[in-house]
Design a protein around this motif. Structure first.
Motif, PDB file in Angstrom:
ATOM      1  N   ARG A 282      14.077  -0.056  -0.221  1.00 47.36           N
ATOM      2  CA  ARG A 282      13.559  -1.044   0.730  1.00 47.36           C
ATOM      3  C   ARG A 282      12.758  -2.119  -0.007  1.00 47.36           C
ATOM      4  O   ARG A 282      12.828  -3.301   0.339  1.00 47.36           O
ATOM      5  CB  ARG A 282      12.685  -0.382   1.796  1.00 47.36           C
ATOM      6  N   ALA A 283      12.024  -1.702  -1.018  1.00 50.92           N
ATOM      7  CA  ALA A 283      11.226  -2.664  -1.783  1.00 50.92           C
ATOM      8  C   ALA A 283      12.116  -3.708  -2.458  1.00 50.92           C
ATOM      9  O   ALA A 283      11.779  -4.892  -2.493  1.00 50.92           O
ATOM     10  CB  ALA A 283      10.385  -1.930  -2.826  1.00 50.92           C
ATOM     11  N   VAL A 284      13.243  -3.271  -2.981  1.00 51.95           N
ATOM     12  CA  VAL A 284      14.171  -4.216  -3.612  1.00 51.95           C
ATOM     13  C   VAL A 284      14.702  -5.201  -2.574  1.00 51.95           C
ATOM     14  O   VAL A 284      14.775  -6.414  -2.817  1.00 51.95           O
ATOM     15  CB  VAL A 284      15.328  -3.470  -4.307  1.00 51.95           C
ATOM     16  N   ARG A 285      15.088  -4.672  -1.402  1.00 51.88           N
ATOM     17  CA  ARG A 285      15.583  -5.563  -0.340  1.00 51.88           C
ATOM     18  C   ARG A 285      14.487  -6.542   0.087  1.00 51.88           C
ATOM     19  O   ARG A 285      14.752  -7.741   0.280  1.00 51.88           O
ATOM     20  CB  ARG A 285      16.055  -4.742   0.865  1.00 51.88           C
ATOM     21  N   MET A 286      13.263  -6.049   0.215  1.00 56.73           N
ATOM     22  CA  MET A 286      12.157  -6.912   0.617  1.00 56.73           C
ATOM     23  C   MET A 286      11.868  -7.970  -0.440  1.00 56.73           C
ATOM     24  O   MET A 286      11.482  -9.098  -0.113  1.00 56.73           O
ATOM     25  CB  MET A 286      10.906  -6.067   0.870  1.00 56.73           C
ATOM     26  N   SER A 287      12.061  -7.632  -1.704  1.00 53.70           N
ATOM     27  CA  SER A 287      11.765  -8.595  -2.767  1.00 53.70           C
ATOM     28  C   SER A 287      12.632  -9.847  -2.635  1.00 53.70           C
ATOM     29  O   SER A 287      12.182 -10.964  -2.923  1.00 53.70           O
ATOM     30  CB  SER A 287      11.944  -7.956  -4.150  1.00 53.70           C
ATOM     31  N   GLU A 288      13.879  -9.661  -2.193  1.00 52.92           N
ATOM     32  CA  GLU A 288      14.771 -10.811  -2.014  1.00 52.92           C
ATOM     33  C   GLU A 288      14.257 -11.710  -0.900  1.00 52.92           C
ATOM     34  O   GLU A 288      14.196 -12.939  -1.045  1.00 52.92           O
ATOM     35  CB  GLU A 288      16.186 -10.316  -1.707  1.00 52.92           C
ATOM     36  N   PHE A 289      13.883 -11.099   0.216  1.00 55.18           N
ATOM     37  CA  PHE A 289      13.339 -11.871   1.337  1.00 55.18           C
ATOM     38  C   PHE A 289      12.021 -12.542   0.957  1.00 55.18           C
ATOM     39  O   PHE A 289      11.796 -13.716   1.259  1.00 55.18           O
ATOM     40  CB  PHE A 289      13.133 -10.943   2.535  1.00 55.18           C
ATOM     41  N   LEU A 290      11.137 -11.800   0.291  1.00 54.23           N
ATOM     42  CA  LEU A 290       9.827 -12.333  -0.068  1.00 54.23           C
ATOM     43  C   LEU A 290       9.932 -13.477  -1.065  1.00 54.23           C
ATOM     44  O   LEU A 290       9.173 -14.456  -1.001  1.00 54.23           O
ATOM     45  CB  LEU A 290       8.952 -11.214  -0.628  1.00 54.23           C
ATOM     46  N   ALA A 291      10.867 -13.372  -1.996  1.00 54.27           N
ATOM     47  CA  ALA A 291      11.068 -14.455  -2.956  1.00 54.27           C
ATOM     48  C   ALA A 291      11.490 -15.735  -2.235  1.00 54.27           C
ATOM     49  O   ALA A 291      11.008 -16.832  -2.547  1.00 54.27           O
ATOM     50  CB  ALA A 291      12.102 -14.055  -3.997  1.00 54.27           C
ATOM     51  N   GLU A 292      12.371 -15.602  -1.250  1.00 54.44           N
ATOM     52  CA  GLU A 292      12.806 -16.763  -0.475  1.00 54.44           C
ATOM     53  C   GLU A 292      11.656 -17.355   0.331  1.00 54.44           C
ATOM     54  O   GLU A 292      11.631 -18.569   0.594  1.00 54.44           O
ATOM     55  CB  GLU A 292      13.953 -16.369   0.447  1.00 54.44           C
ATOM     56  N   ALA A 293      10.688 -16.503   0.716  1.00 54.04           N
ATOM     57  CA  ALA A 293       9.530 -16.962   1.499  1.00 54.04           C
ATOM     58  C   ALA A 293       8.435 -17.552   0.613  1.00 54.04           C
ATOM     59  O   ALA A 293       7.388 -17.970   1.121  1.00 54.04           O
ATOM     60  CB  ALA A 293       8.961 -15.801   2.321  1.00 54.04           C
ATOM     61  N   GLY A 294       8.668 -17.559  -0.696  1.00 49.34           N
ATOM     62  CA  GLY A 294       7.683 -18.146  -1.601  1.00 49.34           C
ATOM     63  C   GLY A 294       6.543 -17.228  -1.977  1.00 49.34           C
ATOM     64  O   GLY A 294       5.508 -17.692  -2.471  1.00 49.34           O
TER      65      GLY A 294
ATOM     66  N   LEU B  74       8.839   2.782  -9.072  1.00 47.44           N
ATOM     67  CA  LEU B  74       8.304   1.486  -9.499  1.00 47.44           C
ATOM     68  C   LEU B  74       9.230   0.841 -10.532  1.00 47.44           C
ATOM     69  O   LEU B  74       9.513  -0.354 -10.480  1.00 47.44           O
ATOM     70  CB  LEU B  74       6.904   1.663 -10.100  1.00 47.44           C
ATOM     71  N   ARG B  75       9.697   1.666 -11.474  1.00 49.85           N
ATOM     72  CA  ARG B  75      10.590   1.150 -12.512  1.00 49.85           C
ATOM     73  C   ARG B  75      11.902   0.632 -11.887  1.00 49.85           C
ATOM     74  O   ARG B  75      12.406  -0.436 -12.260  1.00 49.85           O
ATOM     75  CB  ARG B  75      10.887   2.254 -13.537  1.00 49.85           C
ATOM     76  N   PHE B  76      12.434   1.397 -10.944  1.00 49.86           N
ATOM     77  CA  PHE B  76      13.662   1.003 -10.238  1.00 49.86           C
ATOM     78  C   PHE B  76      13.465  -0.351  -9.558  1.00 49.86           C
ATOM     79  O   PHE B  76      14.322  -1.243  -9.648  1.00 49.86           O
ATOM     80  CB  PHE B  76      14.013   2.074  -9.194  1.00 49.86           C
ATOM     81  N   VAL B  77      12.330  -0.508  -8.886  1.00 51.27           N
ATOM     82  CA  VAL B  77      12.048  -1.759  -8.176  1.00 51.27           C
ATOM     83  C   VAL B  77      11.881  -2.905  -9.162  1.00 51.27           C
ATOM     84  O   VAL B  77      12.465  -3.989  -8.989  1.00 51.27           O
ATOM     85  CB  VAL B  77      10.789  -1.620  -7.305  1.00 51.27           C
ATOM     86  N   ARG B  78      11.109  -2.677 -10.214  1.00 53.20           N
ATOM     87  CA  ARG B  78      10.850  -3.763 -11.169  1.00 53.20           C
ATOM     88  C   ARG B  78      12.137  -4.270 -11.823  1.00 53.20           C
ATOM     89  O   ARG B  78      12.307  -5.476 -12.044  1.00 53.20           O
ATOM     90  CB  ARG B  78       9.881  -3.289 -12.249  1.00 53.20           C
ATOM     91  N   GLU B  79      13.032  -3.348 -12.133  1.00 53.57           N
ATOM     92  CA  GLU B  79      14.276  -3.740 -12.796  1.00 53.57           C
ATOM     93  C   GLU B  79      15.182  -4.582 -11.893  1.00 53.57           C
ATOM     94  O   GLU B  79      16.049  -5.310 -12.382  1.00 53.57           O
ATOM     95  CB  GLU B  79      15.032  -2.485 -13.259  1.00 53.57           C
ATOM     96  N   ARG B  80      14.965  -4.507 -10.579  1.00 50.53           N
ATOM     97  CA  ARG B  80      15.837  -5.196  -9.631  1.00 50.53           C
ATOM     98  C   ARG B  80      15.112  -6.257  -8.804  1.00 50.53           C
ATOM     99  O   ARG B  80      15.770  -7.031  -8.101  1.00 50.53           O
ATOM    100  CB  ARG B  80      16.472  -4.163  -8.685  1.00 50.53           C
TER     101      ARG B  80
ATOM    102  N   ASN C  29       0.820  -1.226   0.000  1.00 55.16           N
ATOM    103  CA  ASN C  29       0.000   0.000   0.000  1.00 55.16           C
ATOM    104  C   ASN C  29       0.848   1.267   0.000  1.00 55.16           C
ATOM    105  O   ASN C  29       0.612   2.196   0.775  1.00 55.16           O
ATOM    106  CB  ASN C  29      -0.976   0.019   1.174  1.00 55.16           C
ATOM    107  N   ALA C  30       1.875   1.285  -0.862  1.00 58.41           N
ATOM    108  CA  ALA C  30       2.690   2.485  -1.116  1.00 58.41           C
ATOM    109  C   ALA C  30       3.564   2.903   0.066  1.00 58.41           C
ATOM    110  O   ALA C  30       3.998   4.048   0.143  1.00 58.41           O
ATOM    111  CB  ALA C  30       1.796   3.656  -1.540  1.00 58.41           C
ATOM    112  N   ALA C  31       3.878   1.963   0.968  1.00 54.31           N
ATOM    113  CA  ALA C  31       4.543   2.334   2.222  1.00 54.31           C
ATOM    114  C   ALA C  31       6.061   2.270   2.189  1.00 54.31           C
ATOM    115  O   ALA C  31       6.715   2.775   3.103  1.00 54.31           O
ATOM    116  CB  ALA C  31       4.036   1.435   3.350  1.00 54.31           C
ATOM    117  N   TRP C  32       6.657   1.658   1.166  1.00 57.15           N
ATOM    118  CA  TRP C  32       8.099   1.462   1.151  1.00 57.15           C
ATOM    119  C   TRP C  32       8.809   2.485   0.264  1.00 57.15           C
ATOM    120  O   TRP C  32       8.212   3.068  -0.640  1.00 57.15           O
ATOM    121  CB  TRP C  32       8.442   0.069   0.627  1.00 57.15           C
ATOM    122  N   THR C  33      10.101   2.649   0.501  1.00 54.62           N
ATOM    123  CA  THR C  33      10.950   3.337  -0.463  1.00 54.62           C
ATOM    124  C   THR C  33      11.333   2.323  -1.539  1.00 54.62           C
ATOM    125  O   THR C  33      11.204   1.100  -1.345  1.00 54.62           O
ATOM    126  CB  THR C  33      12.227   3.871   0.193  1.00 54.62           C
ATOM    127  N   ALA C  34      11.844   2.802  -2.639  1.00 57.12           N
ATOM    128  CA  ALA C  34      12.231   1.898  -3.717  1.00 57.12           C
ATOM    129  C   ALA C  34      13.349   0.954  -3.267  1.00 57.12           C
ATOM    130  O   ALA C  34      13.322  -0.250  -3.563  1.00 57.12           O
ATOM    131  CB  ALA C  34      12.669   2.703  -4.932  1.00 57.12           C
TER     132      ALA C  34
END
Length: 351
Positions: A190-202, A218-224, A183-188
């Protein structure tokens, strides 16, 4: 046509809390359109303060729309919606209630569900997720247990303990598919860092990780990101889709954002033209509102239609979600009817 409305109170089973706040009770507005033959069409406005709407603004907008609708042909939906847009900008939930009521009325006059009028295959609907809102740790486990019939859970994040929340839910639901909505709460970053953790969590996707106006974020996050990124708050109407091309993998459509069923269809086609995936969701709504957005479900990749399932009592019945599968009714129009305990005629008479 005659326009009337009635305010209803909806009570979620649990307080519904997301990154920008929450509530234990919610008020929506039910709209009724009646044509000269006495055929009635119903729609639901689910106003959200994030988009500048409330019950009061919906009622004020309906007063502006009433003269237009009184002299309109109900089958002239395109021109009616265009006229409403010229009278008032914004006010999407109020406009979507009118749009839903028009489609409901037309379907009833023709004796067909709206999705059949559009030529859609009812057998191709996606599974819906069930939302686990922000809560204390022990409460999270209870809510996961209550959602046992849903194979897909959508986790609301945007706190200082997001990883802990995901670990608890994954531990309580080891075999379920998980999606995340920040819900729009992260910085770009932080979102990239979270994506690594979330991917590991399935986890299988991330919805709206950064603020709505941060398209480059959004573009920055998607690319990474290791996961697909979907836009919700960043994508209100069809003209928003083009600016998101390359910045996200897909969009989330909601009637309370886009303002009409016809605009929802335009958003689907705009996204498909740009090779983007399409999801549709809801606010806290009764089965009337869910039955409206569910008419486009055969066109979707993903669905989040749990707004009525989150309620302690639903004043309407219509589309059902069994084992997570969205099942449209074969009733005319939106296929939604008042629950047996609701005397809708009396409610409108007393309004």
């Amino acid at each position: 046509m005659k326009l009337s409305h009635q305010t209803i109170e909806l009570n979620p089973t649990h307080p519904f809390v997301i990154a920008r706040g929450g509530y234990a009770h919610h008020r929506n507005v039910i709209v009724r359109l009646t044509d000269e033959d006495g055929v009635e069409g119903f729609g639901e406005a689910a106003p959200n303060r994030y988009y500048g709407e409330s019950v009061a603004t919906v009622i004020a907008a309906l007063a502006q729309f009433k003269p237009i609708l009184e002299r309109a042909d109900p089958f002239s939906v395109e021109s009616i919606e265009a006229h409403l847009g010229r009278v008032l900008r914004g006010n999407a939930s109020a406009k979507s209630a009118i749009s839903s009521a028009l489609h409901d009325l037309i379907g009833k006059k023709l004796g067909l569900p709206v999705y059949r009028l559009w030529g859609l295959d009812v057998e191709s609907t996606p599974q819906s997720s069930f939302t686990i809102a922000i809560a204390e740790n022990d409460e999270l486990e209870r809510r996961v247990a209550e959602a046992k019939e849903y194979p897909i859970l959508k986790i609301k994040l945007g706190t200082d303990r997001d990883m802990e929340i995901v670990r608890i839910i994954r531990g309580a639901a080891p075999g379920k598919r998980l999606r995340v909505d920040a819900n729009a709460a992260w910085t770009a970053k932080r979102a990239v860092r979270m994506s690594e953790f979330l991917a590991e969590a399935g986890v299988e996707m991330i919805e709206q990780p950064v603020p709505a106006n941060d398209i480059e974020g959004l573009r920055f996050v998607r690319e990474r990101s290791k996961l697909p990124i979907f836009a919700d708050e960043s994508c209100l109407v069809a003209t928003d889709v083009a600016k998101l091309h390359g910045a996200v993998d897909g969009i989330n459509i909601k009637l309370a954002k886009c303002g009409s069923l016809r605009e929802a269809l335009r958003m689907v086609h705009a996204a498909r033209a740009m090779d983007m995936q399409v999801m549709a969701g809801c606010m806290i709504e009764s089965s009337l509102g869910i039955s409206a957005i569910a008419q486009i479900s055969p066109l979707l990749d993903f669905a989040d239609f749990d707004g009525a399932a989150l309620l302690s009592t639903d004043p309407f019945q219509g589309v059902t979600i069994t084992g997570g599968r969205v099942k449209l009714t074969d009733g005319p129009g939106l296929g939604a009817t008042p629950s047996p305990s609701v005397d809708l005629a009396a409610a409108f008479q007393s309004a």
